[in-house]
Scaffold this active site. Structure first.
Site, mmCIF file in Angstrom:
data_model
loop_
_atom_site.group_PDB
_atom_site.id
_atom_site.type_symbol
_atom_site.label_atom_id
_atom_site.label_comp_id
_atom_site.label_asym_id
_atom_site.label_seq_id
_atom_site.Cartn_x
_atom_site.Cartn_y
_atom_site.Cartn_z
ATOM 1 N N ASP A 100 -5.732 -5.961 5.852
ATOM 2 C CA ASP A 100 -6.979 -5.544 4.834
ATOM 3 C C ASP A 100 -7.659 -6.694 4.585
ATOM 4 O O ASP A 100 -9.167 -6.663 4.963
ATOM 5 C CB ASP A 100 -6.501 -4.923 3.434
ATOM 6 C CG ASP A 100 -7.651 -4.141 2.776
ATOM 7 O OD1 ASP A 100 -8.518 -3.786 3.524
ATOM 8 O OD2 ASP A 100 -7.393 -4.346 1.584
ATOM 9 N N ASP A 124 -1.808 -17.745 5.087
ATOM 10 C CA ASP A 124 -2.922 -18.859 4.611
ATOM 11 C C ASP A 124 -3.369 -19.973 5.532
ATOM 12 O O ASP A 124 -4.434 -20.293 5.542
ATOM 13 C CB ASP A 124 -2.093 -19.611 3.215
ATOM 14 C CG ASP A 124 -0.630 -19.870 3.280
ATOM 15 O OD1 ASP A 124 -0.329 -19.441 4.412
ATOM 16 O OD2 ASP A 124 -0.021 -20.642 2.776
ATOM 17 N N TYR A 183 1.032 -1.253 -0.165
ATOM 18 C CA TYR A 183 -0.034 0.142 0.202
ATOM 19 C C TYR A 183 0.804 1.033 0.201
ATOM 20 O O TYR A 183 0.435 2.314 0.101
ATOM 21 C CB TYR A 183 -0.802 -0.033 1.344
ATOM 22 C CG TYR A 183 -2.101 -0.747 1.172
ATOM 23 C CD1 TYR A 183 -2.029 -2.117 0.975
ATOM 24 C CD2 TYR A 183 -3.108 -0.399 1.009
ATOM 25 C CE1 TYR A 183 -3.050 -3.040 1.026
ATOM 26 C CE2 TYR A 183 -4.251 -1.053 0.628
ATOM 27 C CZ TYR A 183 -4.482 -2.543 0.759
ATOM 28 O OH TYR A 183 -5.277 -3.274 0.454
ATOM 29 N N LYS A 203 4.083 -14.549 5.752
ATOM 30 C CA LYS A 203 4.472 -15.366 4.704
ATOM 31 C C LYS A 203 5.770 -15.239 4.317
ATOM 32 O O LYS A 203 6.213 -15.242 3.279
ATOM 33 C CB LYS A 203 3.586 -14.820 3.554
ATOM 34 C CG LYS A 203 3.510 -16.057 2.360
ATOM 35 C CD LYS A 203 2.707 -17.361 2.705
ATOM 36 C CE LYS A 203 3.159 -18.502 1.822
ATOM 37 N NZ LYS A 203 2.270 -19.663 2.240
#
Ligand code: ATP
Length: 355
Positions: free
Chosen positions: A248, A224, A124, A191
């Site tokens: 988000d 995930d 972002y 991740k």
């Protein structure tokens, strides 16, 4: 002395839910001096800019704002007002509590999560290279020279910067929040095995910071795995601290777990300023028809009250919302009822006044 609060109604359903929140906050009896300012499409029409200087100046002066959702016009190269506000005021932490509310039927009744989302960097930050643009070709040449990386000539690129300093402050914020609010655990989300230089750094920095909070229980999980675990059984999770994009996406997932976007409040907090706003967007499909659920905006107002030290009034607003939802006779269509935005707001207002 009255609290000075900048009120930005926003676009779409914004004015309806802002009016509702104002009504309920005033019912607490806390003295408030509202300063209404424009941002978004209404500001563009009235003042020629999406985020007028006067609006930013008002927030800087009052230090706190209650804000409705804002539409960023598609096309025309406009920068998102929400992202711009967070960057201008350095509102680095987005806090989004998602708890099961009484009388709202959900699959897992024991949800009580707080999402702490890093708000200023990651994908972002706004570092974008359009496919085919000259700057993108230069970037491709640099990447080839620096690391032998081959960008496809038709690729667009968004850069994902994550810094030690940015991570430190968001992780510290999450641990401080957990401590101050007597939460059970902080979970660091990442991740890292794939995104080694960005998420890997986030995780390594988070581990370092966590060591400074021996009294707060914590763990780590890949984003995930977390998504699948949250959908199956969210009850084991408490405070989640995440880089911007994961935050988000999982905020909306959390909203789904507790009954929809109309219920989740949010705060964007920095060292100096704080802007409180619902997680939902401007919902143009239902705007102006009295169909919007004002609870997310009202609970954002409750977070604001707590932030300025009005803890008892904040608790009364939350209790008013809970009581009306538990009673179940006044509900907006998203909760399966037929009440209007204003009717729901007035029912909550009456509960808050009556306590
Ligand atoms: P934006 O682009 O500003 O994010 P959007 O319409 O894409 O707007 P949201 O406004 O967040 O996304 O919401 C998606 C849908 O969820 C809306 O179209 C609306 O139907 C529903 N919704 C969102 N907020 C509310 C609310 N407060 N009350 C009722 N329904 C809502």
């Amino acid at each position: 002395m009255a609290h000075r609060i900048t009120l930005i109604a926003g676009d779409g359903i914004g004015p309806e839910v802002a009016q509702a929140a104002r009504l309920v906050l005033e019912a607490t009896g806390v003295p408030i001096e509202w300063e209404e300012r424009l941002a978004g499409v209404r500001a563009l029409e009235a003042e020629g800019e999406l985020l007028p200087r006067a609006t930013l100046a008002a927030i800087r002066a009052s230090r706190v704002a209650l804000k409705g959702p804002i539409t960023t016009p598609v096309g025309g190269g406009f920068r998102s007002v929400n992202v711009a506000l967070r960057q201008e005021l350095d509102l680095f932490a987005a806090v989004r509590p998602a708890r099961a509310l009484p009388g709202v039927p959900i699959r897992h009744p024991a949800v009580d999560l707080v999402i702490v989302r890093e708000n200023t960097e990651d994908l972002y930050q706004g570092i974008e290279y359009e496919a085919g643009a000259p700057a993108t070709r230069t970037l491709a040449e640099e990447l080839r020279a620096l690391g032998g990386y081959e960008l496809r000539p038709d690729a667009g690129v968004t850069i994902k910067p994550i810094s030690v300093s940015g991570t430190r402050r968001i992780v510290r914020f999450a641990f401080e929040y957990a401590r101050a609010n007597r939460r059970r655990r902080v979970t660091v989300v990442h991740k890292a095995p794939i995104l080694r230089t960005s998420d890997g750094l986030f995780l390594a920095t988070a581990r370092e910071q966590a060591a400074e909070y021996p009294d707060v229980d914590w763990d780590e999980i890949q984003v995930d795995h977390l998504s699948s675990r949250l959908v199956r059984d969210p009850s084991g999770f408490d405070v989640l601290v995440l880089p911007n994009l994961y935050g988000d996406i999982l905020s909306d997932l959390a909203a789904g777990l507790v009954g929809g976007l109309g219920l989740i409040p949010g705060a964007n907090i920095g060292w100096e300023y704080a802007v409180f706003e619902p997680v939902h967007g401007s919902a143009p499909d239902i705007a102006g028809r009295g169909l919007a659920n004002p609870i997310a905006m009202i609970l954002s107002g409750a977070m604001l009250l707590a932030h300025v030290g009005e803890l008892e009034a904040a608790a009364r607003v939350r209790a008013g919302v809970d009581a009306v939802l538990a009673d179940g006779s006044v509900r907006t269509p998203d909760l399966g009822g037929t009440a209007t935005t204003d009717e729901l707001a007035r029912a909550i207002e009456a509960r808050v006044r009556g306590t």
